[in-house]
Each structure stands twice: as structure tokens, then as C-alpha cells.
Design an enzyme around this catalytic site. Structure first.
Site, PDB file in Angstrom:
ATOM      1  N   LYS A 108       0.847  -1.199   0.000  1.00 48.10           N
ATOM      2  CA  LYS A 108       0.000   0.000   0.000  1.00 48.10           C
ATOM      3  C   LYS A 108       0.882   1.249   0.000  1.00 48.10           C
ATOM      4  CE  LYS A 108      -4.389  -1.458   0.522  1.00 48.10           C
ATOM      5  NZ  LYS A 108      -5.506  -1.040  -0.347  1.00 48.10           N
ATOM      6  N   LYS A 225     -13.335  -8.224  -6.864  1.00 44.07           N
ATOM      7  CA  LYS A 225     -13.654  -8.615  -5.487  1.00 44.07           C
ATOM      8  C   LYS A 225     -15.063  -9.179  -5.510  1.00 44.07           C
ATOM      9  CE  LYS A 225     -10.490  -5.244  -3.621  1.00 44.07           C
ATOM     10  NZ  LYS A 225     -10.259  -3.909  -3.097  1.00 44.07           N
TER      11      LYS A 225
END
Ligand SMILES: [Mg+2]
Length: 341
Positions: A108, A225
Site C-alpha cells: 500500500k 472482489k
């Protein structure tokens, strides 16, 4: 009280995180049961009901046990490195390689309140840790997730820097916020780009064909997802329409909730990129006796049922007001779904 949606049970739960993630130390949601199968509904609290309803379509599909058959019984998993300091990152990557056998690491970057220097230091720490663990490039691969945090001009420069430090980024996930910005960036960088939020945010009210065209212009890889997109079948339809290589990712799921993403990863015709189901390490408690963690870098495609005592403990972490907040939200989102069908 009737729950609606054909549900037999809905249990609000909270799981403590080992490390803060997305600004929270607690992962909350509702476990849904139909017969003896379970689905996990855990849209992040700030999401509106329209988004919550799409997650609910995916969670209901899971609770009904209604998934297509798969092509594979295990999938490759990537490790996840949140926006943490280099020492912690080194420890996480060393564990991921030595214990879980994961050699693909998603990092990230562009965290609010941090600077690009922090990103550089973090990616350098990941590269060094992979090398030290005997996973040099290209076995040890790094991808970055920007969560739409950069403008096009910044992204051009920053991706060049990180690509160099990473010894070749596998790809950069959602470097800019919109599909249009990503299409522009794509013409000005050689780093492969992956579309994540761009698909979910555009998923409402746009035809699959039109969305597919815009996604293909914006990226080289598609991040899917299962539950957030409305289910395994819906995600397969998007993958089919877009036609790009796919990475399947979870949404900080419990070991019960992971099953939906695993079912999607197994049902894709082509094997996906290493999947983002390595979030078990971020949980300090789970709904099952044991948290599903990768072995030799892979997770088996298995459906786990909740352990009754763990589920009861997870329910008890919420006070009654908060549990009711989740049940009220569930009722509203069931209504939104009902109005759509
Ligand atoms: Mg992402």
C-alpha cells in the site's frame, strides 16, 4: 422477526485487527445463514446503502451456496503490506516468505498523512526483505496499490521511481482515481496498470460492454472482489466482458468470508494473478478455530463454517446498539435489493 431475503439467521460480528487497517482496529459485519451455508456481509461502515446492497447480493449468493464449479482446487496468494514503517514491513515480508511461502507482495502506498518518501522507503524495504529471504526478482515480485491517490503527472514520475526500486513492478493498482486519468497515464508509463476501484465505482448503471471498453483503455489487469461486485457470477460476467487478466482480491474477510473470493478465483477460465487473500495475518481473531493462511504460497479452495463459540465471541464484541445498527442497515439494503429485482 422475519429477516427477509430467504435468510435463516443474521449475526452481527466484530473481529479485532492485529494492526490498524483502513483507519480501523475492528472489522465488523454480519454473518448470514441460509440452511447450513454461510455468507459474509461486511460493507465498510461509511458506504451508502446502494453499495451495501451490491455487497449484499454477493453475500446472499454465498449464503445460498450458489457458486459455479471451479477449475482449480488451490490458488496462488500474495502477501499484503499496509502503509507501515520499514522495520515492521521487513518483519511482515520475512514472515510471508518464510512461513506462508508467498513471494508476491502487494504494498500500500499514497496513504493519507504520509509522503512519497515513505512509499519509497517501504518499497525498498520490501525489495530488500524479498532478496534477503532468497526471493530475488522476478520470483519475488512487488505490486503497489495507490487506491486512486495520485494525479496523472505525479503518477508518471512516481511509478518510474518505484519501478526502479522494485526491480520491475508487477503492476500498479489504481494509481489514479478515474478510468479516464488511468487511460491517460497508461500512454505515458511502461508500468502495467490494474483497475480496481474503477470497476466497482462504475459498476452501477453502465452496460457491461461500455464499462469493458473503458476498463480496457485504462488498464492491463482487472482486480475483482467477489462480494463487493455483487457475487461470483456477476464478477465472472464482468471478467468475461472485459477480457483482461484478472487478480481476485478479498475485502479483509474472515476465514468464512474468504470462500467467495476463492470460489471466484477457482471459477475463472484462466488462472488469475496471485490473489489478495493474505489478509488473515491482519486479523487478531477469526470466526473459525483456525485462520486460513497460505501454505507454499497457496490457499486451498475450501468453504469454512463458523465455529459457534468464536461467532458468539465475535457477536459479544458489539454492544446491542451497534449490533442493531448493522441489522437496520441489513434491512434497508435488503429493501434496496428487493426493489431492484
Ligand atoms: Mg486496490
Amino acid at each position: 422477526m422475519s429477516l427477509g431475503g430467504g435468510l435463516d439467521e443474521a449475526v452481527p460480528f466484530a473481529l479485532p485487527l492485529a494492526r490498524r487497517f483502513r483507519g480501523t482496529g475492528l472489522r465488523e459485519g454480519v454473518l448470514l445463514r441460509v440452511g447450513d451455508t454461510w455468507g459474509e456481509w461486511a460493507p465498510f461502515p461509511e458506504y451508502d446503502d446502494a453499495t451495501g446492497a451490491r455487497w449484499l447480493a454477493g453475500a446472499l449468493e454465498a449464503a445460498r451456496g450458489d457458486w459455479p464449479a471451479g477449475y482449480r482446487d488451490s490458488v496462488e496468494i500474495n502477501a499484503i503490506v499496509p502503509a507501515l514503517d520499514p522495520e515492521t514491513v521487513t518483519r511482515l515480508v520475512t514472515d510471508a516468505v518464510a512461513t506462508d511461502g508467498c513471494t508476491v507482495v502487494k504494498v500500500k502506498v499514497a496513504e493519507r498523512g504520509q509522503t512519497f518518501d515513505d512509499d519509497v522507503a517501504r518499497v525498498a524495504a520490501v525489495r530488500a526483505a524479498l532478496d534477503d529471504c532468497g526471493a530475488p526478482a522476478p520470483t519475488g515480485r512487488i505490486r503497489v496499490d495507490v487506491n486512486g491517490g495520485w494525479l496523472v503527472d505525479d503518477a508518471i514520475e512516481r511509478l518510474a521511481v518505484l519501478d526502479d526500486i522494485a526491480e520491475g513492478l508487477e503492476y500498479a493498482e489504481q494509481p489514479c482515481a478515474t478510468l479516464e486519468e488511468m487511460a491517460s497515464l497508461r500512454e505515458q508509463t511502461h508500468v502495467r496498470l490494474a483497475v480496481d476501484e474503477g470497476v466497482r465505482l462504475a459498476a452501477a448503471g453502465e452496460t457491461d460492454a461500455r464499462l469493458a471498453e473503458r476498463v480496457r483503455a485504462a488498464g492491463d489487469v482487472l482486480v475483482l472482489k467477489a462480494v463487493p461486485l455483487g457475487g461470483v457470477r456477476r464478477s465472472l460476467a464482468i471478467a468475461d466482458a472485459v477480457g483482461l487478466p484478472v487478480t481476485v482480491s478479498g475485502a479483509l474477510d474472515s476465514t468464512v468470508g474468504l470462500a467467495a473470493g476463492l470460489a471466484l478465483a477457482a471459477a475463472l477460465p484462466d488462472p488469475p494473478y496471485a490473489c489478495g487473500f493474505g489478509t488473515g495475518r491482519l486479523l487478531a481473531a477469526d470466526l473459525t478455530g483456525e485462520t486460513a493462511l497460505p501454505r507454499d504460497g497457496r490457499l486451498s479452495v475450501v468453504r469454512h463454517v463458523p465455529d459457534p463459540s468464536r461467532l458468539a465471541a465475535a457477536r459479544a464484541r458489539l454492544d446491542d446498539d451497534r449490533a442493531q445498527w448493522w441489522l437496520d442497515r441489513l434491512a434497508r439494503c435488503l429493501e434496496v435489493l428487493g426493489a431492484q429485482s
